[in-house]
Scaffold this motif. Structure first.
Motif, PDB file in Angstrom:
ATOM      1  N   LEU A  61       0.745  -1.098   0.090  1.00  0.00           N
ATOM      2  CA  LEU A  61       0.146   0.050  -0.126  1.00  0.00           C
ATOM      3  C   LEU A  61       1.092   1.241   0.341  1.00  0.00           C
ATOM      4  O   LEU A  61       0.602   2.254  -0.872  1.00  0.00           O
ATOM      5  CB  LEU A  61      -0.882  -0.009   1.183  1.00  0.00           C
ATOM      6  CG  LEU A  61      -2.002  -0.731   1.014  1.00  0.00           C
ATOM      7  CD1 LEU A  61      -2.880  -1.073   2.517  1.00  0.00           C
ATOM      8  CD2 LEU A  61      -2.985  -0.284  -0.042  1.00  0.00           C
ATOM      9  N   ASP A  62       2.072   1.210   0.862  1.00  0.00           N
ATOM     10  CA  ASP A  62       2.840   2.351   0.725  1.00  0.00           C
ATOM     11  C   ASP A  62       3.514   2.686  -0.523  1.00  0.00           C
ATOM     12  O   ASP A  62       3.481   3.841  -1.030  1.00  0.00           O
ATOM     13  CB  ASP A  62       4.032   2.143   1.855  1.00  0.00           C
ATOM     14  CG  ASP A  62       3.498   2.306   3.297  1.00  0.00           C
ATOM     15  OD1 ASP A  62       2.450   3.047   3.336  1.00  0.00           O
ATOM     16  OD2 ASP A  62       4.138   2.036   3.971  1.00  0.00           O
ATOM     17  N   GLU A  63       3.781   1.419  -1.204  1.00  0.00           N
ATOM     18  CA  GLU A  63       4.402   1.544  -2.592  1.00  0.00           C
ATOM     19  C   GLU A  63       3.483   2.358  -3.518  1.00  0.00           C
ATOM     20  O   GLU A  63       3.955   3.210  -4.335  1.00  0.00           O
ATOM     21  CB  GLU A  63       4.959   0.200  -3.046  1.00  0.00           C
ATOM     22  CG  GLU A  63       6.116  -0.287  -2.337  1.00  0.00           C
ATOM     23  CD  GLU A  63       6.471  -1.807  -2.686  1.00  0.00           C
ATOM     24  OE1 GLU A  63       5.975  -2.457  -3.546  1.00  0.00           O
ATOM     25  OE2 GLU A  63       7.375  -2.507  -1.908  1.00  0.00           O
ATOM     26  N   ILE A  64       2.119   1.883  -3.594  1.00  0.00           N
ATOM     27  CA  ILE A  64       1.166   2.289  -4.548  1.00  0.00           C
ATOM     28  C   ILE A  64       1.176   3.707  -4.287  1.00  0.00           C
ATOM     29  O   ILE A  64       0.934   4.420  -5.103  1.00  0.00           O
ATOM     30  CB  ILE A  64       0.008   1.561  -4.462  1.00  0.00           C
ATOM     31  CG1 ILE A  64       0.087  -0.143  -4.757  1.00  0.00           C
ATOM     32  CG2 ILE A  64      -1.073   2.067  -5.067  1.00  0.00           C
ATOM     33  CD1 ILE A  64      -1.053  -0.659  -4.555  1.00  0.00           C
ATOM     34  N   ARG A  65       0.957   4.160  -2.849  1.00  0.00           N
ATOM     35  CA  ARG A  65       0.658   5.413  -2.461  1.00  0.00           C
ATOM     36  C   ARG A  65       1.805   6.355  -2.975  1.00  0.00           C
ATOM     37  O   ARG A  65       1.642   7.541  -3.535  1.00  0.00           O
ATOM     38  CB  ARG A  65       0.125   5.614  -1.202  1.00  0.00           C
ATOM     39  CG  ARG A  65      -1.121   5.339  -0.627  1.00  0.00           C
ATOM     40  CD  ARG A  65      -1.318   5.806   0.827  1.00  0.00           C
ATOM     41  NE  ARG A  65      -0.432   4.873   1.637  1.00  0.00           N
ATOM     42  CZ  ARG A  65      -1.106   3.594   2.344  1.00  0.00           C
ATOM     43  NH1 ARG A  65      -2.371   3.475   2.138  1.00  0.00           N
ATOM     44  NH2 ARG A  65      -0.337   3.052   3.413  1.00  0.00           N
ATOM     45  N   ASN A  66       2.937   5.796  -2.823  1.00  0.00           N
ATOM     46  CA  ASN A  66       4.141   6.594  -3.372  1.00  0.00           C
ATOM     47  C   ASN A  66       4.245   6.751  -4.793  1.00  0.00           C
ATOM     48  O   ASN A  66       4.558   8.014  -5.276  1.00  0.00           O
ATOM     49  CB  ASN A  66       5.537   5.720  -3.051  1.00  0.00           C
ATOM     50  CG  ASN A  66       5.602   5.928  -1.481  1.00  0.00           C
ATOM     51  OD1 ASN A  66       5.174   6.971  -0.632  1.00  0.00           O
ATOM     52  ND2 ASN A  66       6.517   5.013  -0.919  1.00  0.00           N
ATOM     53  N   GLU A  67       3.779   5.824  -5.449  1.00  0.00           N
ATOM     54  CA  GLU A  67       3.583   5.725  -7.028  1.00  0.00           C
ATOM     55  C   GLU A  67       2.618   6.862  -7.428  1.00  0.00           C
ATOM     56  O   GLU A  67       2.818   7.453  -8.269  1.00  0.00           O
ATOM     57  CB  GLU A  67       3.450   4.420  -7.742  1.00  0.00           C
ATOM     58  CG  GLU A  67       4.478   3.685  -7.553  1.00  0.00           C
ATOM     59  CD  GLU A  67       5.818   4.157  -8.337  1.00  0.00           C
ATOM     60  OE1 GLU A  67       5.533   4.527  -9.501  1.00  0.00           O
ATOM     61  OE2 GLU A  67       6.804   3.521  -8.001  1.00  0.00           O
ATOM     62  N   ILE A  68       1.316   6.866  -6.825  1.00  0.00           N
ATOM     63  CA  ILE A  68       0.530   7.706  -6.927  1.00  0.00           C
ATOM     64  C   ILE A  68       0.965   9.267  -6.576  1.00  0.00           C
ATOM     65  O   ILE A  68       0.543  10.183  -7.561  1.00  0.00           O
ATOM     66  CB  ILE A  68      -0.879   7.479  -6.137  1.00  0.00           C
ATOM     67  CG1 ILE A  68      -1.370   6.366  -6.623  1.00  0.00           C
ATOM     68  CG2 ILE A  68      -1.827   8.719  -6.329  1.00  0.00           C
ATOM     69  CD1 ILE A  68      -1.925   6.058  -8.098  1.00  0.00           C
ATOM     70  N   ALA A  69       1.797   9.342  -5.590  1.00  0.00           N
ATOM     71  CA  ALA A  69       2.276  10.633  -5.351  1.00  0.00           C
ATOM     72  C   ALA A  69       3.334  11.160  -6.438  1.00  0.00           C
ATOM     73  O   ALA A  69       3.376  12.490  -6.671  1.00  0.00           O
ATOM     74  CB  ALA A  69       3.048  10.753  -3.850  1.00  0.00           C
TER      75      ALA A  69
END
Length: 195
Positions: A172-180
């Motif tokens: 989830l952190d990786e996905i949120r970082n990619e979205i950021a």
């Protein structure tokens, strides 16, 4: 692929809240607990000795279809034994199982909402930006969620065994970082247009 390969256009920044906290689901902590029938009954000691509360519970479900004949030995079961078996898995036990089922449903809903938000983002922005990494990470998360739903099913079927969900925190952190990162590209694009 980036917007700079074609003519520049203003792109709406991503504003979706992508916070997901499965640990806040009521009852999720029951996954790791050993859930067995009521103790203190004559029959409880035997069930603890054979260490198979789940098998007994399943047997009671079968017995309810063949009552008062035992589905295993085909003999009539005394009323006193039937009463003890019914007391073993009482209302408290059934409420705990219902809480587990509710936690499973909340878990599914939580991630269905998350995947809905991500899919809307991907649908809107993949035409303009490269979203390959996000897509790959979303597929990884989907696999984890599928496994975790199976863990819920296993727990509901065999409540006397403790289970642990696969962690979703890192992906989830990786996905949120990619979205950021994607949002930063959008903002950079829009800054160029503003100048």
């Amino acid at each position: 692929k980036s917007l700079y390969e074609s003519s520049l256009n203003f792109v709406q920044p991503i504003t979706e809240n992508l916070k997901v906290e499965p640990s806040s689901i009521k009852g999720i902590e029951l996954l790791s607990e050993k859930i067995v029938g009521r103790s203190g009954l004559e029959i409880s000691n035997l069930i603890e000795k054979i260490n198979n509360s789940d098998w007994v519970k399943e047997g009671i479900n079968m017995l309810n279809k063949t009552k008062p004949i035992c589905p295993f030995c085909q003999q009539k079961i005394p009323n006193q034994t039937l009463d003890m078996l019914n007391q073993l898995f009482d209302q408290n036990y059934n409420e705990i199982i219902a809480l587990l089922e509710s936690a499973q449903q909340q878990y599914k809903t939580l991630f269905n909402l998350f995947f809905g938000k991500i899919n809307r983002i991907l649908e809107e922005y993949q035409k303009v930006f490269d979203t390959t990494t996000i897509n790959r990470k979303v597929k990884e998360l989907e696999a984890i969620i599928k496994d975790n739903n199976s863990i819920f099913e296993d727990k509901i079927h065999t409540p006397s065994i403790g289970y642990t969900l696969n962690s979703t925190d890192e992906i989830l952190d990786e996905i949120r970082n990619e979205i950021a990162d994607l949002n930063e590209k959008i903002l950079n694009n829009n800054r160029i247009l503003d100048n």
